[in-house]
Design a protein around this motif. Structure first.
Motif, PDB file in Angstrom:
ATOM      1  N   GLY A  16       0.814  -1.215   0.000  1.00 49.18           N
ATOM      2  CA  GLY A  16       0.000   0.000   0.000  1.00 49.18           C
ATOM      3  C   GLY A  16       0.843   1.259   0.000  1.00 49.18           C
ATOM      4  N   VAL A  17       1.892   1.274   0.809  1.00 47.36           N
ATOM      5  CA  VAL A  17       2.762   2.453   0.872  1.00 47.36           C
ATOM      6  C   VAL A  17       3.561   2.581  -0.419  1.00 47.36           C
ATOM      7  N   SER A  18       3.939   1.462  -1.013  1.00 45.43           N
ATOM      8  CA  SER A  18       4.640   1.515  -2.298  1.00 45.43           C
ATOM      9  C   SER A  18       3.766   2.180  -3.353  1.00 45.43           C
ATOM     10  N   LEU A  19       2.489   1.841  -3.390  1.00 47.10           N
ATOM     11  CA  LEU A  19       1.588   2.474  -4.360  1.00 47.10           C
ATOM     12  C   LEU A  19       1.447   3.965  -4.065  1.00 47.10           C
ATOM     13  N   LEU A  20       1.290   4.320  -2.804  1.00 44.32           N
ATOM     14  CA  LEU A  20       1.205   5.736  -2.427  1.00 44.32           C
ATOM     15  C   LEU A  20       2.425   6.497  -2.932  1.00 44.32           C
ATOM     16  N   TYR A  21       3.593   5.930  -2.713  1.00 45.06           N
ATOM     17  CA  TYR A  21       4.848   6.554  -3.138  1.00 45.06           C
ATOM     18  C   TYR A  21       4.922   6.686  -4.653  1.00 45.06           C
ATOM     19  N   HIS A  22       4.592   5.610  -5.370  1.00 41.17           N
ATOM     20  CA  HIS A  22       4.746   5.637  -6.824  1.00 41.17           C
ATOM     21  C   HIS A  22       3.691   6.496  -7.509  1.00 41.17           C
ATOM     22  N   GLU A  25       5.122   9.843  -7.194  1.00 40.57           N
ATOM     23  CA  GLU A  25       6.220  10.001  -8.148  1.00 40.57           C
ATOM     24  C   GLU A  25       5.705  10.259  -9.558  1.00 40.57           C
ATOM     25  N   GLU A  26       4.546   9.681  -9.887  1.00 37.81           N
ATOM     26  CA  GLU A  26       3.952   9.864 -11.210  1.00 37.81           C
ATOM     27  C   GLU A  26       3.137  11.151 -11.309  1.00 37.81           C
ATOM     28  N   GLY A  27       2.928  11.818 -10.177  1.00 38.22           N
ATOM     29  CA  GLY A  27       2.219  13.095 -10.212  1.00 38.22           C
ATOM     30  C   GLY A  27       0.838  13.106  -9.595  1.00 38.22           C
ATOM     31  N   TRP A  28       0.386  11.951  -9.086  1.00 37.68           N
ATOM     32  CA  TRP A  28      -0.908  11.907  -8.384  1.00 37.68           C
ATOM     33  C   TRP A  28      -0.639  12.005  -6.880  1.00 37.68           C
ATOM     34  N   ASN A  29      -0.932  13.130  -6.298  1.00 37.32           N
ATOM     35  CA  ASN A  29      -0.753  13.274  -4.842  1.00 37.32           C
ATOM     36  C   ASN A  29      -2.060  13.515  -4.105  1.00 37.32           C
ATOM     37  N   ASP A  30      -3.180  13.573  -4.841  1.00 33.91           N
ATOM     38  CA  ASP A  30      -4.487  13.678  -4.180  1.00 33.91           C
ATOM     39  C   ASP A  30      -4.925  12.267  -3.774  1.00 33.91           C
ATOM     40  N   VAL A  31      -4.136  11.702  -2.875  1.00 36.29           N
ATOM     41  CA  VAL A  31      -4.285  10.294  -2.498  1.00 36.29           C
ATOM     42  C   VAL A  31      -4.280  10.201  -0.976  1.00 36.29           C
ATOM     43  N   ILE A  32      -5.191   9.412  -0.444  1.00 35.98           N
ATOM     44  CA  ILE A  32      -5.244   9.166   1.003  1.00 35.98           C
ATOM     45  C   ILE A  32      -5.035   7.677   1.257  1.00 35.98           C
ATOM     46  N   LEU A  33      -4.054   7.344   2.068  1.00 33.29           N
ATOM     47  CA  LEU A  33      -3.859   5.976   2.525  1.00 33.29           C
ATOM     48  C   LEU A  33      -4.471   5.847   3.916  1.00 33.29           C
ATOM     49  N   VAL A  34      -5.370   4.889   4.076  1.00 27.05           N
ATOM     50  CA  VAL A  34      -6.057   4.677   5.358  1.00 27.05           C
ATOM     51  C   VAL A  34      -5.565   3.359   5.949  1.00 27.05           C
ATOM     52  N   VAL A 154      12.334   0.800   4.928  1.00 28.15           N
ATOM     53  CA  VAL A 154      12.061   1.269   3.572  1.00 28.15           C
ATOM     54  C   VAL A 154      10.624   1.740   3.425  1.00 28.15           C
ATOM     55  N   VAL A 155       9.693   1.135   4.159  1.00 35.12           N
ATOM     56  CA  VAL A 155       8.308   1.612   4.119  1.00 35.12           C
ATOM     57  C   VAL A 155       8.226   3.018   4.706  1.00 35.12           C
ATOM     58  N   THR A 156       8.944   3.261   5.793  1.00 33.44           N
ATOM     59  CA  THR A 156       8.970   4.601   6.389  1.00 33.44           C
ATOM     60  C   THR A 156       9.524   5.623   5.404  1.00 33.44           C
ATOM     61  N   ALA A 157      10.596   5.257   4.707  1.00 32.90           N
ATOM     62  CA  ALA A 157      11.186   6.177   3.731  1.00 32.90           C
ATOM     63  C   ALA A 157      10.196   6.510   2.620  1.00 32.90           C
ATOM     64  N   MET A 158       9.511   5.496   2.089  1.00 35.27           N
ATOM     65  CA  MET A 158       8.537   5.743   1.021  1.00 35.27           C
ATOM     66  C   MET A 158       7.388   6.608   1.517  1.00 35.27           C
ATOM     67  N   SER A 163       4.473  11.705   1.524  1.00 41.12           N
ATOM     68  CA  SER A 163       3.859  12.785   2.315  1.00 41.12           C
ATOM     69  C   SER A 163       4.447  14.141   1.951  1.00 41.12           C
ATOM     70  N   SER A 164       5.752  14.180   1.687  1.00 43.24           N
ATOM     71  CA  SER A 164       6.387  15.450   1.326  1.00 43.24           C
ATOM     72  C   SER A 164       5.891  15.978  -0.016  1.00 43.24           C
ATOM     73  N   LYS A 165       5.314  15.092  -0.830  1.00 40.05           N
ATOM     74  CA  LYS A 165       4.790  15.489  -2.138  1.00 40.05           C
ATOM     75  C   LYS A 165       3.293  15.739  -2.103  1.00 40.05           C
ATOM     76  N   GLY A 166       2.702  15.723  -0.918  1.00 43.25           N
ATOM     77  CA  GLY A 166       1.301  16.100  -0.784  1.00 43.25           C
ATOM     78  C   GLY A 166       0.331  14.971  -0.523  1.00 43.25           C
ATOM     79  N   SER A 167       0.796  13.726  -0.505  1.00 45.38           N
ATOM     80  CA  SER A 167      -0.086  12.600  -0.211  1.00 45.38           C
ATOM     81  C   SER A 167      -0.408  12.574   1.284  1.00 45.38           C
ATOM     82  N   THR A 168      -1.542  11.938   1.623  1.00 45.62           N
ATOM     83  CA  THR A 168      -2.031  11.928   2.999  1.00 45.62           C
ATOM     84  C   THR A 168      -2.054  10.503   3.533  1.00 45.62           C
ATOM     85  N   ILE A 169      -1.625  10.346   4.785  1.00 48.03           N
ATOM     86  CA  ILE A 169      -1.685   9.059   5.471  1.00 48.03           C
ATOM     87  C   ILE A 169      -2.535   9.222   6.719  1.00 48.03           C
TER      88      ILE A 169
END
Length: 550
Positions: A16-22, A25-34, A154-158, A163-169
């Protein structure tokens, strides 16, 4: 917390975190991981962290190779922190003719990945791992650029980069319901709020079946217990100035690696594997482990001591017994959920951290409609309603128990059969048909003769080759009837039929009535969707036959 998002990802493990990160990276940051607990609190936190370049499936091999690069190079470059990847390499030890054939087959495949993959001598192996007994080995493969990693790091790093690119956890926030709105959006009801989203991704790990049930689908995943143990320090390991390679050994059915100045040993039992939570998961299960059951492991631990004698010289410090997800074919579930627009799966990996880079390819799929890899063998739509509970349990246990056993190109296992058959199945059996299974469907491979009743497992030419050649010659020179019950069939008719087929096909459509042609169908971006045989019935009617999963 936001109440709308383009994407809601359910589950905060490695996938799940890998998808959030990628996606970020592809430009979709309007994403919430629950995530209902803390990140990695399912199976990720207790995983042994192995990442291997020794993989038979080409798509998975490329995902593993990218994952290693992600952990060892990409994340450190982005975060500014040193790599936490242990590039100690690995050794895979084989003892049989079949393993020798298989390893050599994978050597040729490795050139396409590409990754370093070397067949080495016992003497070379002994220099890399002086404590392993290679006396009985028939073939040894060294993959020097893989190793192991701490999954949580590595999950923490991703998660931090996303999060720094605007994604929400959103942590400690369980999903309660998932509903479809009249406008076609998804409504994800959580303990804290309700989120409307265009896309929803089930990355629920052990809880993926429970998440799937919220939208009325059965996710073909079974949880099994897997144990590994960590030993006390060994004086010989304290004196080393390098880290030992990870060893995977079919005789022990185990992985054996260095952990600090001790050892980490993880058997995959070839009998007695133990499913768990068959009646459903308890939502309160979080960072949970089971009592150790070393008695179940003893036949394999005895062999580990035989292969690595220093293991017998130290005590056991810790036993980890945790839940790991397995699918019927032991490949991760990736891609669209059949019948539900913009509902995706990313779950069911039995070696999740090794496949952490898979988020890159689901991100491509969601954003561009295709990926740079052929994802057919991982596509979550490969299982249907025929993959019932009994089948999933039987095949998941099989997947676990054959983790390190030898395999063949003409493998034809009988677990979980018979599920789907042609009306001619019994008649073909009486005629001596040897059936294989594709998407649960029994398909005849060849017919027994008085001289040839079975075939030997191999990666070389099958000893049934001449029998099959005779069948082919009979059809070529005389006539043959082929049962296509286990194929997909379509009728395309109407005034626009040929224009529609020309839009999909990269090949010419048959022009003469009764003629047949073979064509690939492509996506708008050029990716291959399927292959179809096209027969022209008349000017406005065409009959298509293709793979069962088309």
């Amino acid at each position: 917390m936001k109440h709308t998002a383009r994407v809601v990802i359910i589950g905060g493990g490695s996938l799940g975190v890998s998808l959030l990160y990628h996606l970020a990276e592809e430009g979709w940051n309007d994403v919430i991981l629950v995530e209902k607990g803390e990140l990695t609190s399912g199976s990720t936190w207790h995983a042994a962290g192995l990442c291997s370049n020794f993989i038979g499936n080409m798509t998975v091999a490329k995902i593993h190779d990218y994952s290693i690069s992600l952990y060892d190079e990409i994340l450190p470059a982005q975060s500014g922190n040193p790599s936490v990847f242990h590039k100690c390499g690995s050794l895979r030890i084989g003892y049989s003719r079949l393993e020798e054939e298989w390893f050599k087959h994978l050597l040729s495949r490795s050139k396409n990945v590409p990754c370093e993959f070397n067949i080495i001598s016992k003497e070379e192996a002994k220099k890399l791992h002086p404590f392993m007994n290679f006396d009985n080995a028939r073939i040894i493969v060294s993959t020097p650029n893989d190793g192991h990693v701490d999954p949580s790091s590595v999950v923490t790093a991703m998660s931090q980069i996303a999060s720094s690119k605007g994604s929400t956890i959103s942590r400690f926030n369980r999903v309660l319901e998932i509903n479809r709105t009249s406008g076609g959006e998804w409504e994800v009801v959580t303990e804290n709020c309700t989120i409307k989203a265009e896309h929803v991704v089930n990355a629920g790990g052990c809880f993926a079946p429970e998440v799937g049930a919220m939208v009325g689908v059965d996710v073909p995943i079974i949880n099994l217990e897997h144990q590994y143990l960590i030993t006390e320090n060994h004086p010989a390991l304290q004196e080393l100035n390098f880290e030992l390679p990870v060893c995977r050994d079919s005789y022990c059915s185990s992985y054996l690696r260095q952990e600090g100045q001790g050892l980490l040993i993880g058997p995959y039992e070839t009998f007695g594997a133990k499913p768990w939570a068959l009646d459903g998961m308890d939502w309160d299960f979080d960072r949970g482990l089971f009592p150790d059951d070393l008695e179940r492991l003893m036949p394999f631990l005895d062999r580990c001591m035989e292969r690595m004698p220093i293991f017998s010289e130290v005590g056991i410090k810790t036993v980890i017994n945790g839940a790991i997800t397995h699918t019927p074919d032991d490949n991760v579930l990736v891609g669209p959920q059949f019948g539900l627009e913009n509902f995706w799966n990313l779950c069911g990996s039995s070696i999740g951290i090794a496949q952490g880079g898979v988020g890159k390819y689901l991100a491509q799929w969601m954003m561009h409609g295709q990926t740079e890899l052929n994802m057919a063998s991982l596509d979550s739509r490969r299982f249907g309603k025929w993959a019932d509970r009994e089948y999933c349990i039987s095949k998941a246990i099989e997947s676990y128990e054959v983790m390190y056993t030898e395999v063949a190109s003409n493998e034809n296992r009988h677990h979980g059969r018979v599920k789907r058959t042609s009306p001619l199945f019994s008649q073909l059996n009486e005629k001596g048909a040897i059936h294989n299974v594709v998407a649960g469907y029994e398909k005849p491979l060849w017919f027994r003769t008085k001289e040839k009743q079975s075939e030997q497992l191999t990666w070389m030419r099958s000893d049934a080759h001449e029998v099959i050649a005779d069948e082919c010659m009979a059809v070529q020179n005389e006539a043959g009837i082929i049962d296509i019950s286990g194929s997909s069939k379509f009728i395309i008719s109407g005034g626009g039929a040929i224009d529609f087929l020309n839009y999909l096909s990269c090949n010419k459509i048959p022009q003469e009535k009764g003629s047949i042609g073979l064509a690939l169908f492509h996506t708008s971006n050029g990716g291959i969707m399927t292959e179809q045989s096209i027969t022209k019935v008349d000017d406005e009617k065409f009959f298509l036959v293709g793979p069962i999963g088309s």
